[in-house]
Motif scaffolding. Structure first.
Motif, PDB file in Angstrom:
ATOM      1  N   ALA A 101       0.833  -1.210   0.000  1.00 47.79           N
ATOM      2  CA  ALA A 101       0.000   0.000   0.000  1.00 47.79           C
ATOM      3  C   ALA A 101       0.867   1.260   0.000  1.00 47.79           C
ATOM      4  CB  ALA A 101      -0.921  -0.002   1.221  1.00 47.79           C
ATOM      5  N   GLU A 102       1.935   1.244   0.789  1.00 47.94           N
ATOM      6  CA  GLU A 102       2.816   2.408   0.863  1.00 47.94           C
ATOM      7  C   GLU A 102       3.497   2.663  -0.485  1.00 47.94           C
ATOM      8  OE1 GLU A 102       4.582   5.570   3.183  1.00 47.94           O
ATOM      9  OE2 GLU A 102       2.804   4.303   3.345  1.00 47.94           O
ATOM     10  N   LEU A 103       3.902   1.606  -1.160  1.00 48.57           N
ATOM     11  CA  LEU A 103       4.574   1.755  -2.457  1.00 48.57           C
ATOM     12  C   LEU A 103       3.613   2.262  -3.527  1.00 48.57           C
ATOM     13  CD1 LEU A 103       6.732  -1.509  -2.439  1.00 48.57           C
ATOM     14  CD2 LEU A 103       7.545   0.832  -2.072  1.00 48.57           C
ATOM     15  N   VAL A 104       2.419   1.665  -3.570  1.00 47.39           N
ATOM     16  CA  VAL A 104       1.434   2.088  -4.577  1.00 47.39           C
ATOM     17  C   VAL A 104       1.013   3.529  -4.322  1.00 47.39           C
ATOM     18  CG1 VAL A 104      -0.906   1.692  -5.444  1.00 47.39           C
ATOM     19  CG2 VAL A 104       0.596  -0.249  -5.008  1.00 47.39           C
ATOM     20  N   HIS A 105       0.865   3.879  -3.048  1.00 49.15           N
ATOM     21  CA  HIS A 105       0.431   5.243  -2.690  1.00 49.15           C
ATOM     22  C   HIS A 105       1.424   6.301  -3.164  1.00 49.15           C
ATOM     23  CE1 HIS A 105      -1.448   8.453  -0.430  1.00 49.15           C
ATOM     24  NE2 HIS A 105      -0.317   8.689   0.225  1.00 49.15           N
ATOM     25  N   HIS A 106       2.707   5.966  -3.189  1.00 42.28           N
ATOM     26  CA  HIS A 106       3.733   6.945  -3.547  1.00 42.28           C
ATOM     27  C   HIS A 106       4.273   6.769  -4.965  1.00 42.28           C
ATOM     28  CE1 HIS A 106       3.814   7.382   0.893  1.00 42.28           C
ATOM     29  NE2 HIS A 106       4.136   8.629   0.613  1.00 42.28           N
ATOM     30  N   LEU A 107       3.519   6.054  -5.792  1.00 41.89           N
ATOM     31  CA  LEU A 107       3.971   5.876  -7.166  1.00 41.89           C
ATOM     32  C   LEU A 107       4.061   7.196  -7.920  1.00 41.89           C
ATOM     33  CD1 LEU A 107       2.417   2.681  -8.753  1.00 41.89           C
ATOM     34  CD2 LEU A 107       4.786   3.408  -8.790  1.00 41.89           C
ATOM     35  N   GLY A 108       3.275   8.163  -7.486  1.00 42.78           N
ATOM     36  CA  GLY A 108       3.273   9.464  -8.155  1.00 42.78           C
ATOM     37  C   GLY A 108       4.627  10.140  -8.137  1.00 42.78           C
ATOM     38  N   SER A 109       5.486   9.747  -7.241  1.00 37.89           N
ATOM     39  CA  SER A 109       6.820  10.362  -7.161  1.00 37.89           C
ATOM     40  C   SER A 109       7.738   9.861  -8.265  1.00 37.89           C
ATOM     41  CB  SER A 109       7.462  10.061  -5.797  1.00 37.89           C
ATOM     42  OG  SER A 109       7.643   8.662  -5.643  1.00 37.89           O
ATOM     43  N   MET A 110       7.327   8.802  -8.974  1.00 35.20           N
ATOM     44  CA  MET A 110       8.139   8.254 -10.066  1.00 35.20           C
ATOM     45  C   MET A 110       7.756   8.943 -11.372  1.00 35.20           C
ATOM     46  SD  MET A 110      10.053   5.640  -8.954  1.00 35.20           S
ATOM     47  CE  MET A 110      10.264   4.540 -10.351  1.00 35.20           C
ATOM     48  N   LYS A 111       8.729   9.436 -12.095  1.00 33.54           N
ATOM     49  CA  LYS A 111       8.472  10.059 -13.392  1.00 33.54           C
ATOM     50  C   LYS A 111       7.982   8.984 -14.352  1.00 33.54           C
ATOM     51  CE  LYS A 111      11.767  13.852 -12.973  1.00 33.54           C
ATOM     52  NZ  LYS A 111      12.959  14.507 -13.543  1.00 33.54           N
ATOM     53  N   GLY A 112       6.916   9.334 -15.063  1.00 28.72           N
ATOM     54  CA  GLY A 112       6.373   8.383 -16.021  1.00 28.72           C
ATOM     55  C   GLY A 112       5.871   7.113 -15.349  1.00 28.72           C
ATOM     56  N   HIS A 113       5.369   7.268 -14.120  1.00 27.14           N
ATOM     57  CA  HIS A 113       5.042   6.073 -13.347  1.00 27.14           C
ATOM     58  C   HIS A 113       3.929   5.249 -13.968  1.00 27.14           C
ATOM     59  CE1 HIS A 113       1.746   8.598 -11.856  1.00 27.14           C
ATOM     60  NE2 HIS A 113       1.187   7.490 -11.420  1.00 27.14           N
ATOM     61  N   VAL A 114       2.998   5.877 -14.699  1.00 30.80           N
ATOM     62  CA  VAL A 114       1.883   5.133 -15.277  1.00 30.80           C
ATOM     63  C   VAL A 114       2.387   4.156 -16.341  1.00 30.80           C
ATOM     64  CG1 VAL A 114      -0.253   5.310 -16.582  1.00 30.80           C
ATOM     65  CG2 VAL A 114       0.231   6.965 -14.777  1.00 30.80           C
ATOM     66  N   ASP A 115       3.216   4.659 -17.245  1.00 25.25           N
ATOM     67  CA  ASP A 115       3.751   3.784 -18.301  1.00 25.25           C
ATOM     68  C   ASP A 115       4.614   2.684 -17.686  1.00 25.25           C
ATOM     69  OD1 ASP A 115       2.501   5.350 -20.160  1.00 25.25           O
ATOM     70  OD2 ASP A 115       4.270   6.619 -20.519  1.00 25.25           O
ATOM     71  N   TRP A 116       5.429   3.081 -16.718  1.00 30.18           N
ATOM     72  CA  TRP A 116       6.311   2.109 -16.051  1.00 30.18           C
ATOM     73  C   TRP A 116       5.508   1.015 -15.358  1.00 30.18           C
ATOM     74  CZ3 TRP A 116       6.555   1.178 -10.745  1.00 30.18           C
ATOM     75  CH2 TRP A 116       7.611   0.369 -10.321  1.00 30.18           C
ATOM     76  N   PHE A 117       4.395   1.417 -14.721  1.00 31.06           N
ATOM     77  CA  PHE A 117       3.569   0.478 -13.979  1.00 31.06           C
ATOM     78  C   PHE A 117       2.915  -0.525 -14.929  1.00 31.06           C
ATOM     79  CE2 PHE A 117       0.134  -1.089 -11.422  1.00 31.06           C
ATOM     80  CZ  PHE A 117       0.599  -1.017 -10.130  1.00 31.06           C
ATOM     81  N   VAL A 118       2.334  -0.009 -16.023  1.00 36.27           N
ATOM     82  CA  VAL A 118       1.662  -0.885 -16.983  1.00 36.27           C
ATOM     83  C   VAL A 118       2.657  -1.840 -17.617  1.00 36.27           C
ATOM     84  CG1 VAL A 118       0.381  -0.957 -19.151  1.00 36.27           C
ATOM     85  CG2 VAL A 118      -0.169   0.777 -17.444  1.00 36.27           C
TER      86      VAL A 118
END
Length: 842
Positions: free
Chosen positions: A601-618
């Protein structure tokens, strides 16, 4: 040769003087007046009162000459074998004067003769003494209660069943209850001994508790006795309350009976009272704290005095020659266990901080020398760390350290968001405790990682985790700051090790890591994920993917683990609790799942701090962030969650209930509403019925070949994976008659049969386990065999047959097996033969 024999005799008789032999001779002269030889051996029989009095006085005089040095002499053991029958027979003659004398001598004998010798003839002692508790003579009741108290204090558990049978036959509990209820103005010693004896019986035999807590008249008398000015009587009442409260139903009865138990408990815990009374109060509080209702009642009714008593119990002590006395240590442990009410939210937290709990905990953790060092005005972070290392390595009250971390973690987890330093008595003391906890956590994790051995300091790891995620911004920021600095060295190596270990586990690769160390790994990863400067590195190393796979694997394979150290809310594991549902810690048996989800939960909650996190996540997961959250919710779904309306009715077999009423529909047949999706996901048989296009798939209801009670348990199993409600157990079970016990078991027999045909393997095993645990009479076993045979459940037939096997020959001769088919009798006969063969082999 004669010289050698003489020396051996002299050696054996060392310590024995002429007086001993004189009294021994007089003893046997007196015993000879009543000793008779018959087919069963020697027995004592005499109805003459004067002879009885003479014999008892001879026994009394002989016991007076026995010392600790001579008590193990063979002559003593031989003499006791003849003394006990004479004394017991005399006591049972019911002559008041002789009974008084004989009962006192019984007390002296139990005090003087070694426990091992008494235990060899314990039944011959217990029977006359317990029988004499029916006497109306106060001195006799006092002496007999005292003697039984002494015997039960050291009685081996191997003799429990035999002694309990004697106590039942002599109606000991009924007699004691009668004496207490009718005590009136009897002396304090009378109540002290009878109440103490009742407490010992309730502690040793949980099945005896029902008739005590269910007696309103007795509880009323105990409430009056709690006002007695004599402290030893108050302590005895508290002791009895505690043994009653070891039963969940007994605890509830005490809490519902009004204020006497709680008032006496809190008053006794006051620091002005002697240690024995305080400890009795803490013991009762510990029993009440074993479930939520008890904790709430204590906090609501006596919050401030309760917290004050705990603080005094934790702090009002001193060392003598560098050690705590046994009484002081017991008191501190009792206060520690009760203090863990802080692990649940409530108004009591503010009182703990107000009374300086941080300084109290520090006193339990470090010695006075180091506390004085902390009082220096200017100490650098390096100096504080050095002091902390000294304290962690010191052997100062080591048994109390796990309690300190549990309490600190509970305080941190339940702090208000606006908690600040103004609410503290000593900011420095709290900060130092945080430093010690973080340092202990880092050292523990890294040392166990290197040795791959079981983690030995799990409480401090939990405390650090709770501080990092504390609602209090002050505590969380302080813990994060200290921990970040301590982890700086080798942090990346730690993270790689944790992720590799979790990945190997979820991939099915063998990795030499125990469950305990895996828990520490998950706590450590959750801590790293809560620290901004290390969270990014966890994310870049596929932390979310690894944790998600790990959690999925746990859910898929039903992997559970419980806490490895002392129970968070109930510390004394020697207490024989009964009738309690197993109330777990705040993480229950789902430690892996809880700590894994916390980090995820803590990692998913702070994904916004990663640049391009949406593309990286998918790219990593092949689905979006919202989809992974949905999948995690599916893992965590439970039977209490709200959802769509029911769309199928399950009807129980049997007659309609006269008072049956359903809030959701007008159907009069006993039934339950359920969701087709749950039934299909839980059972292949149901999926075939509901999705195959057969008649049932179009119907709004399905008839299930189960009675109402069994159907309730089946639906609960589909929704929760648990067989609820459980059968009655503890003292409630032991006080049911045979028919009531069978009625409790029959739903599980029905489910056992149905689960076999529906291919519900886990349910089948669980029903078998419950049936085996409840089998406690031959009649029940015979009925189960009959039902199981009709349903072709031969494994269940074998299970019941093994229970009957030891009684086969008696049952066959008595004709009790005639109601069974010859084939079933043969199954029991075979089980009996196998049992005999195993016994012969052993």
């Amino acid at each position: 040769m004669r010289s050698s024999s003489t020396k051996q005799l002299a050696e054996n008789n060392r310590g024995l003087n002429g007086r001993f032999f004189t009294l021994h001779s007089r003893l046997y002269n007196a015993l000879g007046l009543g000793l008779r030889n018959d087919e069963g051996g020697r027995r004592w029989c005499c109805t003459d009162v004067e002879t009885q009095r003479h014999v008892v006085r001879s026994i009394d005089a002989f016991l007076d000459c026995i010392s600790s040095d001579t008590s193990q002499h063979p002559l003593i053991k031989e003499s006791v074998a003849d003394i006990v029958p004479a004394l017991g027979t005399t006591l049972l003659q019911k002559n008041e004067a002789v009974m008084k004398l004989a009962s006192k001598v019984f007390v002296k004998m139990v005090n003087v003769i070694p426990n091992s010798i008494i235990e060899s003839c314990v039944l011959d002692v217990v029977h006359p003494v317990s029988s004499s508790l029916s006497s109306c003579h106060v001195p006799v009741v006092i002496s007999c209660s005292t003697a039984l108290n002494l015997i039960l204090s050291y009685l081996s558990s191997k003799r429990d069943r035999e002694v309990w049978k004697v106590l039942e036959e002599t109606e000991t509990i009924d007699n004691i209850i009668h004496h207490i209820r009718c005590g009136g103005s009897k002396p304090a010693e009378f109540f002290l001994e009878t109440i103490s004896l009742l407490s010992k019986i309730l502690w040793r035999w949980p099945s005896s508790r029902f008739c005590v807590w269910n007696d309103d008249g007795l509880l009323e008398v105990l409430g009056s006795l709690s006002l007695e000015p004599i402290l030893s009587v108050r302590a005895a009442v508290l002791q009895l309350y505690s043994t009653i409260a070891l039963c969940s139903n007994g605890a509830k009865k005490l809490l519902d009976s009004g204020k006497p138990p709680l008032r006496l408990m809190v008053e006794s815990m006051d620091s002005l009272n002697p240690n024995f009374l305080q400890l009795a109060g803490f013991t009762l509080a510990e029993c009440f704290a074993a479930n939520e209702e008890g904790r709430l009642k204590m906090i609501e009714s006596y919050c401030e005095p309760l917290v004050k008593a705990i603080i005094h119990g934790l702090s009002n002590w001193s060392l003598h020659s560098g050690k705590l006395s046994k009484d002081q240590m017991s008191l501190i442990k009792g206060a520690c266990c009760v203090s863990k009410i802080i692990c649940w939210p409530g108004k009591h937290h503010s009182y703990f901080w107000k009374l300086g709990i941080e300084s109290v905990l520090l006193k339990l953790f470090i010695d006075d020398f180091h506390i004085k060092l902390l009082s220096h005005q200017f100490l650098s972070s390096e100096e504080l760390e050095a002091i902390a290392r000294d304290c962690l390595s010191a052997n100062f009250l080591p048994v109390l350290k796990p309690h300190v971390w549990d309490i600190l973690g509970g305080l941190a987890a339940n702090c208000a968001e606006d908690f600040n330093v103004q609410m503290l008595k000593s900011e420095r003391h709290l900060n130092f405790l945080i430093t010690c906890a973080c340092l202990g956590f880092v050292d523990s994790f890294r040392s166990t990682r290197q040795s791959c051995q079981n983690a030995v300091n799990e409480p401090v790891s939990r405390a650090v985790l709770l501080m990092i995620y504390s609602p209090s911004k002050y505590i969380a920021s302080e813990a994060k700051s200290v921990l970040s600095g301590l982890l700086k060295l080798n942090a990346k190596e730690d993270i790689k090790y944790i992720l590799n270990t979790l990945n190997a586990t979820s991939s099915g690769i063998y990795y030499p890591v125990s469950n305990n160390l895996q828990v520490i790994n998950l706590i450590s990863l959750a801590c790293y994920s809560g620290l901004p400067q290390y969270r990014r590195y966890v994310l870049k190393n596929q932390g979310i993917k690894i944790l998600f796979s790990f959690v999925q694997n746990l859910s898929r394979n039903h992997v559970h683990t419980e806490r490895m150290n002392t129970s968070l809310h109930f510390c004394d594991h020697n207490m024989k609790m009964c009738c309690y549902e197993c109330e777990e810690d705040w993480q229950g048996e789902e430690m892996f799942l809880l700590f894994g989800l916390l980090g995820l939960a803590e990692l998913v909650h702070h994904l916004g701090s990663m640049k391009g996190h949406v593309d990286w996540f998918v790219k990593q997961f092949e689905f979006t962030e919202a989809q992974i959250i949905t999948k995690v919710q599916e893992i965590c779904i439970n039977s209490c969650a709200s959802g769509p309306r029911w769309d199928i009715i399950l009807e129980a077999k049997g007659d309609k209930f006269e008072d049956w009423m359903c809030e959701a529909c007008s159907l009069l047949q006993p039934h339950l509403h359920a969701h087709k999706v749950i039934l299909c996901a839980s059972c292949d048989h149901m999926r075939a019925l509901l999705c195959s296009g057969m008649q049932e798939s179009q119907s709004e209801s399905i008839k299930v070949d189960l009675g109402w009670e069994a159907l309730v348990r089946l639906v609960n199993w589909f929704y929760s994976g648990k067989l609820l409600p459980k059968p009655k157990y503890g003292c409630l079970w032991h006080n049911l008659n045979e028919k009531e016990k069978f009625d409790e078991v029959i739903p599980y027999v029905e489910l056992y049969c149905l689960s076999d045909s529906w291919l519900l393997e886990d349910l089948h095993k669980e029903c078998s386990r419950v049936i085996a645990a409840c089998l406690d009479s031959v009649n029940m076993a015979i009925k189960i065999i009959q039902i199981a045979a009709v349903c072709f459940q031969w494994d269940l037939v074998d299970l019941a047959a093994k229970f009957i096997a030891p009684h086969y020959h008696r049952l066959r001769n008595s004709g009790d097996l005639l109601e069974l088919h010859e084939e079933l009798v043969d199954v029991i006969r075979v089980a009996s033969v196998r049992l005999s063969q195993r016994s012969d082999h052993i």
